[in-house]
Write an enzyme that holds these catalytic residues in place. Structure first.
Site, PDB file in Angstrom:
ATOM      1  N   CYS A  81     -73.300-115.421 -32.212  1.00  0.00           N
ATOM      2  CA  CYS A  81     -71.890-115.396 -31.860  1.00  0.00           C
ATOM      3  C   CYS A  81     -71.010-115.463 -33.088  1.00  0.00           C
ATOM      4  CB  CYS A  81     -71.577-116.577 -30.941  1.00  0.00           C
ATOM      5  SG  CYS A  81     -72.775-116.827 -29.618  1.00  0.00           S
ATOM      6  N   ARG A 141     -68.973-114.851 -27.777  1.00  0.00           N
ATOM      7  CA  ARG A 141     -70.388-114.974 -27.449  1.00  0.00           C
ATOM      8  C   ARG A 141     -71.120-113.632 -27.353  1.00  0.00           C
ATOM      9  NH1 ARG A 141     -73.187-116.991 -21.752  1.00  0.00           N
ATOM     10  NH2 ARG A 141     -75.258-117.361 -22.632  1.00  0.00           N
ATOM     11  N   LEU A 142     -72.271-113.584 -28.019  1.00  0.00           N
ATOM     12  CA  LEU A 142     -73.276-112.546 -27.786  1.00  0.00           C
ATOM     13  C   LEU A 142     -74.382-113.200 -26.985  1.00  0.00           C
ATOM     14  CD1 LEU A 142     -74.596-109.758 -28.287  1.00  0.00           C
ATOM     15  CD2 LEU A 142     -75.515-110.686 -30.422  1.00  0.00           C
ATOM     16  N   ILE A 181     -77.776-113.995 -25.490  1.00  0.00           N
ATOM     17  CA  ILE A 181     -79.181-113.731 -25.779  1.00  0.00           C
ATOM     18  C   ILE A 181     -80.080-114.626 -24.936  1.00  0.00           C
ATOM     19  CG2 ILE A 181     -80.975-113.737 -27.579  1.00  0.00           C
ATOM     20  CD1 ILE A 181     -78.899-111.571 -28.040  1.00  0.00           C
ATOM     21  N   ASN A 217     -73.112-120.784 -33.413  1.00  0.00           N
ATOM     22  CA  ASN A 217     -73.594-119.417 -33.643  1.00  0.00           C
ATOM     23  C   ASN A 217     -75.031-119.507 -34.114  1.00  0.00           C
ATOM     24  OD1 ASN A 217     -74.072-116.774 -34.572  1.00  0.00           O
ATOM     25  ND2 ASN A 217     -73.100-117.203 -36.537  1.00  0.00           N
ATOM     26  N   GLY A 218     -75.957-118.936 -33.369  1.00  0.00           N
ATOM     27  CA  GLY A 218     -77.349-118.938 -33.805  1.00  0.00           C
ATOM     28  C   GLY A 218     -78.319-119.020 -32.652  1.00  0.00           C
ATOM     29  N   GLU A 219     -79.552-119.327 -32.964  1.00  0.00           N
ATOM     30  CA  GLU A 219     -80.604-119.552 -31.974  1.00  0.00           C
ATOM     31  C   GLU A 219     -81.493-120.687 -32.472  1.00  0.00           C
ATOM     32  OE1 GLU A 219     -80.695-118.166 -29.125  1.00  0.00           O
ATOM     33  OE2 GLU A 219     -79.554-116.311 -29.354  1.00  0.00           O
ATOM     34  N   GLY A 256     -88.738-108.694 -41.756  1.00  0.00           N
ATOM     35  CA  GLY A 256     -89.639-109.402 -42.665  1.00  0.00           C
ATOM     36  C   GLY A 256     -88.961-110.167 -43.779  1.00  0.00           C
TER      37      GLY A 256
END
Length: 611
Positions: free
Chosen positions: A2, A76-77, A79, A102-104, A393
């Site tokens: 986000c 917000r995105l 997920i 913002n994040g996961e 990666g």
């Protein structure tokens, strides 16, 4: 994934419309929902924006409010938990704690179980609620429990304080500006610039970029008065008091004894688990794939974990010029696993025409054209698929000795540990494979030995600097900006903090030796990565024929840029005549194409932002 924003002041106020105009610059980062919490007459009030979901349309528009001294914003995105239950900012009524995030947090399911055992109740399936209740339960200690990437803003409405925290490696961005008793924060600098009466360039940052190609190597940015929260840190702002700085992740590389079998088993477990956790998503996941070891090891691990479907999509940048293209290697993995492969051919003029868009997103000049290629890749993903999460990666080279310069660090490490025979043998082998002269190697070793490190620990200490400072922080910034421009989240399994700490417990024999580089990763990939990729000696990384383009297709644009510099004297760099440098370069009297690019890129950056 986000965008976050905030405004907190004891004396100054701002209108909701003025704040929203600035916050709206984050719209692409969060296209699915947005929300605000404001302090209105000493009461906390929820407000909506133009993209707020239907469930919250009854709220008053943020633009209708005036004279506000506290605003916490979010876009917000979606997920994890695509429902409206994940709406932010999120507030705990009892404590008065407000979270914008913002994040996961990839281990959110495991943390939720721990919190439920402590008696906490949940109203959503989102990782956001886990973050909020983790902070309430464990305070600052919760950050050490998180396995993921994040930029967090926490407003304590009772203490009138703001806490800003960033993940260990700076995957997600977080900027702030302090002016007396006023604090502003946001995911991108342009939001904070909108709150300033005037914007001034940080000349020190410009000189470091032009001279040494250093970006993102500290708290300062290209704009005076705007700083970024350092990775692995959190800061605390209380009205009327100086900002306090804290490090929650202060890991020090300490080598432990590992026998080869145990080291390989530990890597296998940690890496496969890192990939497994990063496949958690309520939207479609895909991968960026090059012809190298790292991205192909990720695809192979997805298959080993039983998470690879026949429709799994991969995306790759390729070129018509065969000497630059990795298509033949990419095809091997595509055939091995039956992937839905998408090859995006890079055109030099499209890359040049995309430069200004990428500069607007990054908000600072670029090291090379590679970030533009990332931008074009993510643009294609957005246009052609429903993929919202992409694995890459990033971090593998820094952790496991993937750069050519790491061989030189290896030689210094052997020298300082009195392993002279091995050093001589490996230098001779390196000279044959890399075609380097002994003077060149000696100078490279001397340069590496000047970098601060503990004697005998050169390899891990210098590699650790690559992880915690530029260039990795810079690469992560590019990746964040390019992907979020199109509402796509990127995840890097190699930057699972458990894997990072394991990597720095290893002797460098497990990373580089006479058999090659990234030894442990290569051994792991024997059964899951095509042999032709495992045996490659021509490491390319994320490359482009940029040097060729600069001397051919891009000449007219470069000529125009340096003519403007000559007429107007746009830059002031002590002891340098920038136009003359270009004249020498164009007439092939030097080959400083990378520096010429930096000057050109800085010129375009100034034109875009009018600084």
């Amino acid at each position: 994934m986000c965008g976050i924003s905030g405004f907190l002041s004891k004396e100054k106020t701002i209108s909701g419309g003025e704040f929203y105009k600035a916050h709206n610059m984050l719209a692409d980062r969060g296209p699915n929902d947005e929300g605000f919490i404001i302090n209105k007459n000493n009461s906390l009030v929820w407000a909506k924006g133009e993209r707020t979901t239907e469930r919250f349309k009854y709220l008053q528009d943020i633009k209708m409010h005036d004279k506000l001294n506290v605003i916490i914003g979010h876009c917000r995105l979606s997920i994890i938990d695509l429902s409206d239950n994940g709406h932010q900012p999120m507030m705990d009524e009892e404590s008065g704690i407000i979270l914008t995030y913002n994040g996961e947090i990839f281990n959110y399911k495991e943390l939720r179980i721990d919190l439920e055992k402590l008696g906490y109740k949940f109203h959503s399936n989102s990782d956001t609620e886990v973050v909020l209740k983790s902070y309430i339960a464990w305070g600052h200690d919760c950050f050490c429990k998180f396995n993921g990437m994040w930029a967090i803003g926490i407003y304590d409405s009772k203490l009138k304080s703001v806490l800003l925290c960033r993940d260990r490696f700076g995957v997600k961005p977080l900027y702030y500006s302090v002016d007396g008793k006023l604090l502003c924060f946001a995911s991108e600098m342009k939001v904070l610039c909108a709150f300033k009466e005037s914007v001034a360039i940080n000349e020190k940052a410009i000189n470091k970029y032009l001279r040494d190609c250093k970006l993102c190597d500290g708290e300062e940015t290209f704009i005076k008065g705007i700083n970024e929260v350092n990775p692995g840190e959190y800061i605390q702002f209380v009205e009327g008091k100086p900002i306090e700085y804290y490090r929650y992740w202060d890991f020090k590389p300490v080598e432990s004894f590992w026998n080869p079998k145990d080291a390989e088993e530990e890597f296998k477990y940690l890496f496969q688990d890192a990939v497994r956790l990063r496949m958690r998503s309520d939207v479609e996941v895909g991968s960026l794939v090059s012809g190298g070891l790292d991205s192909n090891s990720i695809v192979g691990s997805i298959a080993v974990n039983g998470q690879l479907s026949s429709q799994y999509k991969t995306y790759s940048a390729v070129y018509k010029e065969k000497k630059f293209s990795e298509k033949s290697y990419i095809d091997l993995t595509v055939q091995k696993y039956g992937l839905d492969s998408h090859l995006i051919y890079m055109d030099p003029m499209e890359v040049l025409e995309t430069l200004d868009k990428e500069l607007y997103r990054t908000e600072m000049p670029l090291r090379s054209a590679a970030p533009i290629l990332q931008y074009i890749l993510y643009e294609n993903i957005k246009k052609t698929s429903n993929v919202k999460v992409v694995l890459n990666g990033q971090g593998a080279d820094e952790l496991f000795g993937g750069y050519n310069g790491d061989y030189l660090t290896r030689f210094v490490h052997l020298l300082e540990n009195n392993r002279f025979k091995e050093m001589i043998s490996e230098i001779n082998n390196y000279r044959k494979i890399r075609h380097r002269g002994i003077k060149q190697i000696a100078f490279g070793m001397y340069s590496k030995s000047k970098i601060p490190h503990r004697r005998g620990n050169a390899f891990n200490d210098i590699s650790f600097l690559q992880i915690t400072n530029t260039p990795l922080r810079e690469y992560l910034m590019y990746d964040d900006r390019a992907s979020m421009a199109f509402g796509i989240e990127t995840r890097a399994p190699f930057l699972d903090y458990r894997l990072v700490e394991f990597a720095f417990s290893l002797d460098c024999d497990y990373k580089i030796n006479n058999t090659g580089n990234k030894v442990l990763v290569r051994n792991y990939g024997k059964d899951i990565v095509p042999n032709e990729i495992l045996d490659r000696k021509d490491k390319m990384g994320f490359v482009s024929p940029q040097e060729v383009w600069q001397r051919n297709e891009w000449t007219a644009k470069l000529d125009s840029c340096f003519d403007e510099i000559r007429r107007n004297g746009l830059f002031h760099l002590s002891g340098s005549d920038l136009y003359n440098e270009y004249h020498l370069y164009k007439n092939r009297r030097n080959d400083e194409w990378a520096r010429i690019w930096r000057i050109f890129c800085l010129y375009r950056w100034k034109q875009i932002f009018k600084y």
